[in-house]
Design an enzyme around this catalytic site. Structure first.
Site, PDB file in Angstrom:
ATOM      1  N   PRO A 128       0.840  -1.209   0.000  1.00 43.50           N
ATOM      2  CA  PRO A 128       0.000   0.000   0.000  1.00 43.50           C
ATOM      3  C   PRO A 128       0.873   1.256   0.000  1.00 43.50           C
ATOM      4  O   PRO A 128       1.819   1.347   0.768  1.00 43.50           O
ATOM      5  CB  PRO A 128      -0.786  -0.095   1.312  1.00 43.50           C
ATOM      6  CG  PRO A 128      -0.564  -1.477   1.821  1.00 43.50           C
ATOM      7  CD  PRO A 128       0.704  -1.978   1.230  1.00 43.50           C
ATOM      8  N   GLU A 129       0.591   2.171  -0.900  1.00 42.04           N
ATOM      9  CA  GLU A 129       1.301   3.446  -0.952  1.00 42.04           C
ATOM     10  C   GLU A 129       0.358   4.537  -0.429  1.00 42.04           C
ATOM     11  O   GLU A 129      -0.748   4.255  -0.004  1.00 42.04           O
ATOM     12  CB  GLU A 129       1.775   3.734  -2.382  1.00 42.04           C
ATOM     13  CG  GLU A 129       2.753   2.672  -2.878  1.00 42.04           C
ATOM     14  CD  GLU A 129       3.372   3.021  -4.232  1.00 42.04           C
ATOM     15  OE1 GLU A 129       3.503   4.205  -4.544  1.00 42.04           O
ATOM     16  OE2 GLU A 129       3.733   2.082  -4.962  1.00 42.04           O
ATOM     17  N   HIS A 173      -5.982 -14.594   7.986  1.00 45.10           N
ATOM     18  CA  HIS A 173      -4.959 -13.596   8.328  1.00 45.10           C
ATOM     19  C   HIS A 173      -5.520 -12.403   9.117  1.00 45.10           C
ATOM     20  O   HIS A 173      -5.001 -11.305   9.036  1.00 45.10           O
ATOM     21  CB  HIS A 173      -4.238 -13.086   7.078  1.00 45.10           C
ATOM     22  CG  HIS A 173      -3.740 -14.172   6.199  1.00 45.10           C
ATOM     23  ND1 HIS A 173      -2.776 -15.074   6.591  1.00 45.10           N
ATOM     24  CD2 HIS A 173      -4.092 -14.533   4.942  1.00 45.10           C
ATOM     25  CE1 HIS A 173      -2.538 -15.930   5.616  1.00 45.10           C
ATOM     26  NE2 HIS A 173      -3.328 -15.635   4.604  1.00 45.10           N
ATOM     27  N   LYS A 217      22.999  14.575  -4.417  1.00 44.08           N
ATOM     28  CA  LYS A 217      22.986  13.144  -4.073  1.00 44.08           C
ATOM     29  C   LYS A 217      23.472  12.275  -5.228  1.00 44.08           C
ATOM     30  O   LYS A 217      23.166  12.551  -6.382  1.00 44.08           O
ATOM     31  CB  LYS A 217      21.571  12.712  -3.685  1.00 44.08           C
ATOM     32  CG  LYS A 217      21.315  12.727  -2.200  1.00 44.08           C
ATOM     33  CD  LYS A 217      19.966  12.081  -1.919  1.00 44.08           C
ATOM     34  CE  LYS A 217      19.568  12.165  -0.452  1.00 44.08           C
ATOM     35  NZ  LYS A 217      20.394  11.401   0.445  1.00 44.08           N
ATOM     36  N   ARG A 257       1.050 -11.079   5.054  1.00 39.46           N
ATOM     37  CA  ARG A 257       2.517 -11.197   5.143  1.00 39.46           C
ATOM     38  C   ARG A 257       3.081 -10.723   6.474  1.00 39.46           C
ATOM     39  O   ARG A 257       4.255 -10.917   6.743  1.00 39.46           O
ATOM     40  CB  ARG A 257       3.157 -10.473   3.957  1.00 39.46           C
ATOM     41  CG  ARG A 257       2.662 -11.094   2.636  1.00 39.46           C
ATOM     42  CD  ARG A 257       3.389 -10.587   1.437  1.00 39.46           C
ATOM     43  NE  ARG A 257       4.810 -10.902   1.489  1.00 39.46           N
ATOM     44  CZ  ARG A 257       5.683 -10.501   0.564  1.00 39.46           C
ATOM     45  NH1 ARG A 257       5.250  -9.778  -0.456  1.00 39.46           N
ATOM     46  NH2 ARG A 257       6.951 -10.812   0.673  1.00 39.46           N
TER      47      ARG A 257
END
Ligand code: ZN
Length: 272
Positions: free
Chosen positions: A2-3, A93, A150, A112
């Site tokens: 999930p973002e 789950h 960077k 997970r």
């Protein structure tokens, strides 16, 4: 995984369905996820009679607030929330269940088990991370010497959760395509004009994804069990071998591997 848009969607849905309700009980169906559950403290925060004030997003985490305290919830790789209608564990789950006095309830489900529930303490150090929904904040960050010098790729920078909260693989790649920057390009080679373009595209794409219920790749489903539809608008993510969607471009979308994860790009539109 999930973002930001998917996490924001859970925040919106939990608020819409449960904010203001009185809590009956919280149940844990195992001892740990990524970390052991602080059962005693969490049970006090979600104790009988406390009010579920609501929740908000902090980077890619959620903060659940009750009248007796707050909890950071990370969805990890596969966490989600589902309404439940019984005190018996029925979802596969299902690791946490929260019951309300009015008979409603929701479960935290995480196949997970990389997610966590952690008590948010008043003296937790405040980490200032950039909110990718705010164009100005992104631009300010990108134009610092710290970023422009960077030596990592621009994709790695976008996904650095210590700097920017909530952009993962999907939205990093989609934003880079729209800004016409190769995910391989080194930060030190990105021009000021490109940084500005990128800071314009990121909030637009995230807001659109929130509006469309997120991207349902892998297992993501919203609280009410529906799929998001933003994946139908993906222009590069998962489109190996398909034509670039930019008008007049003859490019074919390529998949490459960066730091062990897939990246997709149009070699014509996105320059290194
Ligand atoms: Zn192209």
């Amino acid at each position: 995984m999930p973002e930001l848009p998917e996490v924001q969607n859970f925040a919106n849905a939990l608020n819409k369905n449960y904010a203001g309700l009185k809590i009956k009980e919280i149940k844990f169906h195992r001892e740990n996820l990524r970390y052991p559950f602080e059962k005693k403290e969490l049970s006090e925060i979600f104790a009988l009679g406390n009010k579920f004030v609501g929740c908000y997003r902090e980077g890619k985490q959620l903060v659940l607030e009750t009248s007796q305290g707050s909890v950071n919830v990370s969805l990890g790789m596969s966490g989600s929330f589902k309404p439940i209608h019984s005190s018996k564990v029925k979802e596969k789950h299902q690791h946490v269940s929260l019951f309300f006095e009015n008979g409603e309830a929701f479960a935290y489900v995480d196949p997970r088990r990389f997610g966590f529930w952690k008590v948010k303490k008043a003296n937790d150090p405040v980490t200032l991370i950039c909110d990718p929904l705010i164009q100005k904040d992104l631009e300010d960050l990108f134009l610092t010497e710290q970023v422009s010098s960077k030596n990592c790729s621009v994709k790695d920078l976008l996904m650095d959760q210590k700097l920017i909260g909530g952009i993962g693989n999907i939205y990093a790649l989609e934003a880079l395509y729209l800004a016409k920057i190769s995910p391989l390009k080194l930060c030190s080679n990105v021009t000021i004009k490109e940084w500005k373009q990128l800071s314009n595209e990121i909030p637009k794409i995230l807001l659109k994804a929130i509006e469309l219920g997120g991207s349902s790749v892998a297992t993501y489903l919203s609280l009410n069990g529906t799929k998001g539809s933003f994946q139908d608008l993906h222009q590069v993510y998962g489109r190996t071998g398909e034509n670039c969607l930019k008008k007049g471009c003859k490019g074919v979308i390529q998949r490459i591997v960066q730091k062990g994860r897939s990246s997709w790009l149009c070699p014509f539109c996105q320059k290194e």
